[in-house]
Scaffold this active site. Structure first.
Site, short mmCIF file in Angstrom:
data_model
loop_
_atom_site.label_atom_id
_atom_site.label_comp_id
_atom_site.label_asym_id
_atom_site.label_seq_id
_atom_site.Cartn_x
_atom_site.Cartn_y
_atom_site.Cartn_z
CB CYS A 22 -93.61 46.28 21.77
SG CYS A 22 -91.88 45.98 21.47
CD GLU A 26 -99.70 46.02 21.90
OE1 GLU A 26 -99.91 45.40 22.95
OE2 GLU A 26 -98.59 46.49 21.58
P1 NAI Z 1 -98.18 38.18 28.42
O1 NAI Z 1 -97.87 39.53 28.93
O2 NAI Z 1 -99.12 37.38 29.26
O3 NAI Z 1 -96.81 37.32 28.29
C1 NAI Z 1 -95.51 37.86 28.32
C2 NAI Z 1 -94.65 37.07 29.30
O4 NAI Z 1 -95.19 37.17 30.61
C3 NAI Z 1 -94.56 35.57 29.00
O5 NAI Z 1 -93.27 35.10 29.30
C4 NAI Z 1 -95.56 34.99 29.99
O6 NAI Z 1 -95.28 33.65 30.32
C5 NAI Z 1 -95.34 35.89 31.19
N1 NAI Z 1 -96.48 35.91 32.13
C6 NAI Z 1 -97.80 35.66 31.87
N2 NAI Z 1 -98.52 35.78 33.01
C7 NAI Z 1 -97.66 36.13 33.99
C8 NAI Z 1 -97.82 36.43 35.40
N3 NAI Z 1 -99.00 36.38 36.00
N4 NAI Z 1 -96.72 36.79 36.08
C9 NAI Z 1 -95.52 36.86 35.49
N5 NAI Z 1 -95.31 36.58 34.18
C10 NAI Z 1 -96.37 36.21 33.45
O7 NAI Z 1 -98.67 38.34 26.92
P2 NAI Z 1 -99.38 37.27 25.94
O8 NAI Z 1 -100.54 36.63 26.63
O9 NAI Z 1 -98.36 36.37 25.40
O10 NAI Z 1 -99.91 38.23 24.76
C11 NAI Z 1 -101.10 38.97 24.92
C12 NAI Z 1 -100.97 40.37 24.35
O11 NAI Z 1 -99.94 41.07 25.02
C13 NAI Z 1 -100.59 40.47 22.89
O12 NAI Z 1 -101.70 40.36 22.06
C14 NAI Z 1 -99.97 41.84 22.82
O13 NAI Z 1 -100.97 42.82 22.69
C15 NAI Z 1 -99.30 42.00 24.16
N6 NAI Z 1 -97.86 41.70 24.09
C16 NAI Z 1 -96.98 42.74 24.00
C17 NAI Z 1 -95.63 42.49 23.85
C18 NAI Z 1 -94.64 43.58 23.72
O14 NAI Z 1 -93.64 43.43 23.04
N7 NAI Z 1 -94.80 44.70 24.41
C19 NAI Z 1 -95.11 41.13 23.73
C20 NAI Z 1 -96.11 40.10 23.88
C21 NAI Z 1 -97.43 40.41 24.04
#
Ligand code: NAI
Ligand code: MG
Length: 486
Positions: free
Chosen positions: A290, A388
């Protein structure tokens, strides 16, 4: 190779109220090794009903033994878990490295960091307290710091051990009962941690882990009316859902949503000292951080030299399987590889490639490998300088002076971290004040590290602070007691 043989827990089970049980859905979720593309095991697929059960178990914990556990004892439990994590650090690192593709040495650092969070918050558990407030004659006023109650923790796949450490560690220290939903791509370490917590003697229901998909388990947790605080790390899109749900329930949320963090390199930089970090602060975890320093702003007078020296470093970067401890491992999933590859294709259409790293020839064809790319002379409003990417890609942007650097650095929707590289003390202080970010590093940059340092963003990077002592205030609420006694 099937990973299940080597585990001290059954990854197809979920952990609720101190018991391992079968999740609501019979279908499991495959566990892929990103270094090879092979399916190496499976985890359970929880349901919305499992989340209900976990919340009921957490409420019971608050009413029962856990709710009566004094702060000093909560601290001891966390300290015991820290010791157990350290004694299993190699196994935990191996699990994480195999599950998310992180080079072993980075996964080892994550395991030690998990222990460090537990130590830090264990030590702090009995040191957070209210105050007395001078008020009118005949009154005594004091504040109490109390847990929220049931807290929801939705964590991503990039640093599962570190993020569960900072989030669960602080929440337990303050006496909350936690429901943890790990990412579907990276649940093994959370399950392993639940087994460690149980062995350490954490009372039933203080920590519950429900694996499953975000759309069902994550959504059920973040919309649950009996969850009193939600901590989320992940994408902006999902963060918005979490905040909408929290708005309906009127509960606080902590959102940590990534960024487009800059290094700002002035022409008086000690370049020899800075160089490894200028590149390393983005290549760590293959750019899936992040707080990755994905923009490199360089003052015009030294721009060509920095470009040449960074290109040299890039030329030596090697991408390969996680166990081999190359500079970069694979990306976590095919989905992530596609997202990042599309950004690189887009960049190659109209940007100058200053340098590229190499994927090792013998890297398995099924792995999610992406060679790192450094783009030069990028306009600050280019998509690659604004969005990002979450992969091993950096963009170089020249700037003229301090004012120009501030304008460019603050010119994205994000604001998580910034690195300022200059020997001029006055400039260091001016920059630190003018940057719209949650954390500034001066002549260093710590993507992910430093458990003591409060962390969080402004703008689309989110709000609320995790890590450090500050997180303990976020994971508790203040009650003011006004007594009139004449
Ligand atoms: P995401 O935000 O969808 O996933 C993160 C968490 O949220 C996972 O545990 C997932 O199961 C959960 N999640 C997904 N949909 C949800 C919903 N509707 N309600 C509640 N929880 C939910 O991220 P994803 O798809 O894994 O990655 C996509 C992009 O997000 C990456 O390319 C990156 O840009 C960003 N990202 C940023 C992070 C950070 O550290 N700030 C970490 C992971 C992803
Ligand atoms: Mg995996």
């Amino acid at each position: 190779m099937k990973i299940a043989n080597s585990l001290w827990f059954d990854p197809t089970m979920i952990y609720i109220g101190g018991q391992w049980r079968k999740p609501g859905h019979a279908d499991t979720i495959p566990v892929e090794n990103p270094s090879t593309g092979e399916v190496i095991g499976e985890i359970g697929q929880g349901s919305a009903a499992d989340v209900d059960a976990a919340v009921v178990a957490a409420e019971a914990a608050m009413e029962g033994e856990w709710g009566r556990t004094p702060a000093v004892e909560r601290g001891r439990l966390l300290a015991r878990m820290a010791q157990m994590v350290l004694s299993r650090a190699e196994e935990l690192a191996y699990l994480e490295s195999t599950d998310v593709g992180k080079p072993m040495k980075q996964a080892q650092a994550d395991a030690v960091n998990l222990a460090r969070y537990l130590e830090f918050y264990g030590g702090a558990a009995d040191k957070v307290h209210g105050t007395t407030i001078p008020y009118q004659e005949g009154f005594t006023v004091y504040t109490l710091r109390e847990p929220h109650g049931v807290t929801g923790h939705i964590i991503p796949w990039n640093y599962p051990m570190q993020i569960l450490g900072r989030s669960i560690g602080a929440a337990l220290a303050m006496g909350n009962a936690c429901v943890l939903k790990p990412a579907e791509d990276a649940s093994l370490s959370s399950l392993a941690f639940a087994a460690i917590a149980a062995e350490a003697g954490l009372p039933a229901g203080a920590l519950n882990v429900v694996t499953g998909y975000g759309a069902e388990v994550g959504a059920a947790l973040s919309t649950h009316p009996d969850v009193h605080h939600v901590s989320f790390t992940g994408s902006v899109a999902t963060g918005r859902h979490i905040q909408e749900a929290a708005a309906k329930n009127v509960v606080p949320v902590t959102l940590e949503l990534g960024g487009k963090s800059p290094h700002i390199v002035f022409d008086d930089v000690d370049l020899d000292a800075a160089l490894p970090t200028l590149v390393g602060a983005c290549m760590q975890a293959a750019g899936q951080t992040c707080s990755a320093a994905s923009r490199v702003l360089v003052q015009r007078g030294i721009y060509e030299e920095v470009r040449r020296r960074m290109a040299e470093v890039y030329g030596g970067l090697v991408v390969g399987p996680a166990p081999d401890n190359c500079d970069l491992g694979p990306l976590v999933s095919k989905k992530q590889k596609d997202i990042v590859s599309k950004f690189i294709e887009l960049g190659k259409q109209d940007l100058t490639v200053a340098a590229e790293g190499k994927i090792r020839d013998d890297a398995p064809a099924g792995g999610n490998y992406v060679a790192p790319v450094l783009f030069a002379d990028v306009s600050p409003d280019h998509r690659l300088a604004q969005e990002e990417i979450f992969g091993p890609v950096q963009v170089m942007i020249p700037f003229e002076d301090e004012a120009d650097a501030i304008r460019i650095a603050n010119g994205t929707e994000y604001g998580l971290v910034a690195g300022v590289w200059t020997r001029d003390g006055g400039r260091q202080m001016r920059m630190a004040r003018k940057l719209n970010v949650g954390q500034v590093f001066i002549n260093n940059y710590g993507a992910g590290g430093g458990v003591e340092l409060p962390f969080g963003g402004v703008g689309k990077s989110g709000h609320g602070r995790e890590k450090g002592f500050e997180a303990l205030y976020g994971f508790s609420r203040l009650k003011t007691v006004t007594a009139q006694h004449g």
